[in-house]
Design an enzyme around this catalytic site. Structure first.
Site, PDB file in Angstrom:
ATOM      1  N   THR A  70       0.843  -1.204   0.000  1.00 32.09           N
ATOM      2  CA  THR A  70       0.000   0.000   0.000  1.00 32.09           C
ATOM      3  C   THR A  70       0.875   1.251   0.000  1.00 32.09           C
ATOM      4  O   THR A  70       0.639   2.195  -0.759  1.00 32.09           O
ATOM      5  CB  THR A  70      -0.926  -0.018   1.242  1.00 32.09           C
ATOM      6  OG1 THR A  70      -1.798  -1.147   1.111  1.00 32.09           O
ATOM      7  CG2 THR A  70      -1.744   1.249   1.368  1.00 32.09           C
ATOM      8  N   GLN A 166       0.111  -9.818  -6.412  1.00 35.41           N
ATOM      9  CA  GLN A 166      -0.525 -11.144  -6.510  1.00 35.41           C
ATOM     10  C   GLN A 166       0.139 -12.007  -7.590  1.00 35.41           C
ATOM     11  O   GLN A 166      -0.322 -13.128  -7.838  1.00 35.41           O
ATOM     12  CB  GLN A 166      -2.024 -10.995  -6.807  1.00 35.41           C
ATOM     13  CG  GLN A 166      -2.804 -10.249  -5.732  1.00 35.41           C
ATOM     14  CD  GLN A 166      -3.020 -11.054  -4.462  1.00 35.41           C
ATOM     15  OE1 GLN A 166      -2.707 -12.254  -4.388  1.00 35.41           O
ATOM     16  NE2 GLN A 166      -3.547 -10.417  -3.437  1.00 35.41           N
ATOM     17  N   THR A 225      13.857   3.960  10.279  1.00 43.47           N
ATOM     18  CA  THR A 225      14.666   2.771  10.581  1.00 43.47           C
ATOM     19  C   THR A 225      14.035   1.533   9.948  1.00 43.47           C
ATOM     20  O   THR A 225      12.836   1.296  10.105  1.00 43.47           O
ATOM     21  CB  THR A 225      14.779   2.599  12.112  1.00 43.47           C
ATOM     22  OG1 THR A 225      15.401   3.766  12.632  1.00 43.47           O
ATOM     23  CG2 THR A 225      15.588   1.370  12.483  1.00 43.47           C
ATOM     24  N   CYS A 312      -9.796  -7.718   1.642  1.00 36.81           N
ATOM     25  CA  CYS A 312      -8.493  -7.782   2.315  1.00 36.81           C
ATOM     26  C   CYS A 312      -8.181  -6.550   3.142  1.00 36.81           C
ATOM     27  O   CYS A 312      -7.281  -6.563   3.940  1.00 36.81           O
ATOM     28  CB  CYS A 312      -7.373  -8.074   1.330  1.00 36.81           C
ATOM     29  SG  CYS A 312      -6.886  -6.678   0.348  1.00 36.81           S
TER      30      CYS A 312
HETATM   31  N1  PLP Z   1      -2.070  -4.741  -4.190  1.00 34.79           N
HETATM   32  C1  PLP Z   1      -2.779  -5.864  -4.320  1.00 34.79           C
HETATM   33  C2  PLP Z   1      -3.086  -6.381  -5.682  1.00 34.79           C
HETATM   34  C3  PLP Z   1      -3.222  -6.546  -3.186  1.00 34.79           C
HETATM   35  O1  PLP Z   1      -3.923  -7.683  -3.322  1.00 34.79           O
HETATM   36  C4  PLP Z   1      -2.924  -6.023  -1.909  1.00 34.79           C
HETATM   37  C5  PLP Z   1      -3.432  -6.678  -0.686  1.00 34.79           C
HETATM   38  O2  PLP Z   1      -4.399  -7.371  -0.677  1.00 34.79           O
HETATM   39  C6  PLP Z   1      -2.165  -4.845  -1.839  1.00 34.79           C
HETATM   40  C7  PLP Z   1      -1.761  -4.231  -3.001  1.00 34.79           C
HETATM   41  C8  PLP Z   1      -1.795  -4.232  -0.513  1.00 34.79           C
HETATM   42  O3  PLP Z   1      -0.763  -4.971   0.097  1.00 34.79           O
HETATM   43  P1  PLP Z   1      -0.297  -4.660   1.586  1.00 34.79           P
HETATM   44  O4  PLP Z   1      -1.156  -5.488   2.466  1.00 34.79           O
HETATM   45  O5  PLP Z   1       1.142  -5.076   1.638  1.00 34.79           O
HETATM   46  O6  PLP Z   1      -0.460  -3.207   1.815  1.00 34.79           O
END
Ligand code: PLP
Length: 364
Positions: A70, A166, A225, A312
């Site tokens: 993210t 993914q 850090t 998610c």
């Molecule tokens: N991008 C995709 C395609 C994802 O599926 C996800 C999480 O589900 C993310 C980004 C975000 O990942 P993170 O949990 O490391 O922020």
């Protein structure tokens, strides 16, 4: 035994990655310190950097560690003004929601970014703009035509960002072959720890402006850090995921068996992206009128973990924007669940899912 089939949300940590993270957690020192403790921590970070780079066909010097995918996605998207950004309609919210008013590139009914619509959309962008396209969709598992679109974008002098979260460890990922400028990875989708990601930057491309101020870590791109235990675990999971990439393809036999059975059970089941090339571990399907929330709860009560829509980030069940973008009705989009297998999934897990699914659908 509970069955975990939500690996696209987060895969279980691999024991080897956990062991590395634990060892580093007990070790003292800041990776920026010059004394021996610090140098040892620095060594662990650099070893992990080389392993993560290898997963994306890059050199270690191209990798910037972040707190998550993210964050890496935000760093790239925020570097560009909204009028100079295009993203596909099926990107993760960490891409889509940075500039809600930017140009959106549509997808086909199969869940593939529409190449000719993307070309037309890109022709409206001024030179130096950014196009952000994921390599594999998190809900459908559909593999996107990133290389094709990137080649067209390059000709127009545009930058390309690819969210490969993914895809890494599931299909070959190579930043050079894809011809993209920025590429995002996340450890916890590979069996690494949560809370660590990476931004990989094409050679010769200037890094995006840092979001944070106050330190010189990670080429001054990501001050703060370094989370050495998580980074060390990321490195180990990247190594293992790359080594096991052929093994991972075998999951498609389990997916196909499951899809065949659920279609036998209810022929009207829609399997999203079934006609496109998909990663081996993901299946997204639904029965219009049978709400995803109810299905996820019934499966959970039977000891099976799956997800619905794009669950998610928040756990909130809502119509999936990805499925809506594929042209499905709101009712159908509210009825999709996602089964995603991982490095630990066994055939018996899928057999158990099939049995419980048949009971639920047969009794509904
Ligand atoms: N991008 C995709 C395609 C994802 O599926 C996800 C999480 O589900 C993310 C980004 C975000 O990942 P993170 O949990 O490391 O922020």
């Amino acid at each position: 035994m509970p069955v975990y089939l939500d690996n696209n949300a987060s895969a279980p940590v691999r024991p080897e990655a956990a062991a590395m993270a634990y060892r580093l957690l007990l070790q003292k020192g800041n990776a920026s310190s010059v004394h021996s403790f610090g140098r040892e921590m620095r060594g662990a970070v650099e070893e992990a950097r080389a392993s993560v780079a290898a997963l994306a066909g890059a050199q270690a010097s191209q990798v910037v560690f972040t707190s998550s995918a993210t964050e890496a996605n935000n760093m790239v998207l925020r570097h560009f003004k909204p009028a100079k950004v295009a993203v596909s309609a099926i990107e993760h919210p960490s891409v889509r929601q940075v500039h809600p008013q930017c140009l959106t590139l549509p997808v086909t009914a199969d869940g593939l970014v529409d190449v000719s619509a993307a070309k037309a959309g890109m022709s409206k962008l001024p030179e130096g703009s950014l196009v952000s396209l994921m390599l594999v969709n998190n809900e459908t598992g559909v593999i996107q035509p990133v290389r094709k679109i990137a080649a067209k974008a390059r000709k127009r002098g545009l930058y390309i960002h690819c969210d490969a979260v993914q895809a890494a460890g599931r299909i070959a990922v190579d930043i050079e072959e894809l011809e993209v400028d920025f590429l995002t990875l996340s450890a916890h989708k590979l069996g690494g720890p949560m809370g660590v990601g990476a931004l990989i930057i094409r050679r010769g491309v200037a890094p995006p402006a840092p979001i944070f101020s106050g330190g010189g870590q990670e080429r001054r791109v990501r001050p703060g850090t370094e989370n050495v235990p998580a980074i060390g675990g990321f490195g180990v999971s990247a190594q293992l995921a790359l080594k096991e990439i052929d093994q991972f393809q075998k999951l498609s036999a389990l997916r196909d068996k499951m899809e065949e059975k659920i279609r036998q059970e209810a022929p009207q089941t829609i399997i999203y992206g079934a006609h496109a090339r998909r990663v081996s571990n993901t299946s997204c399907f639904g029965l219009a009128g049978i709400h995803a929330q109810m299905l996820v709860m019934k499966l959970d009560l039977a000891g099976i973990a799956v997800s619905s829509g794009a669950a998610c980030s928040s756990g909130v069940v809502r119509e999936s924007p990805v499925i809506l973008a594929m042209g499905a009705s709101p009712e159908a989009a509210a009825s999709t669940i996602r089964v995603s297998m991982g490095w630990q999934t066994l055939e018996s897990d899928i057999d158990h899912f099939i049995k419980i699914w048949s009971n639920i659908i047969g009794g509904s």
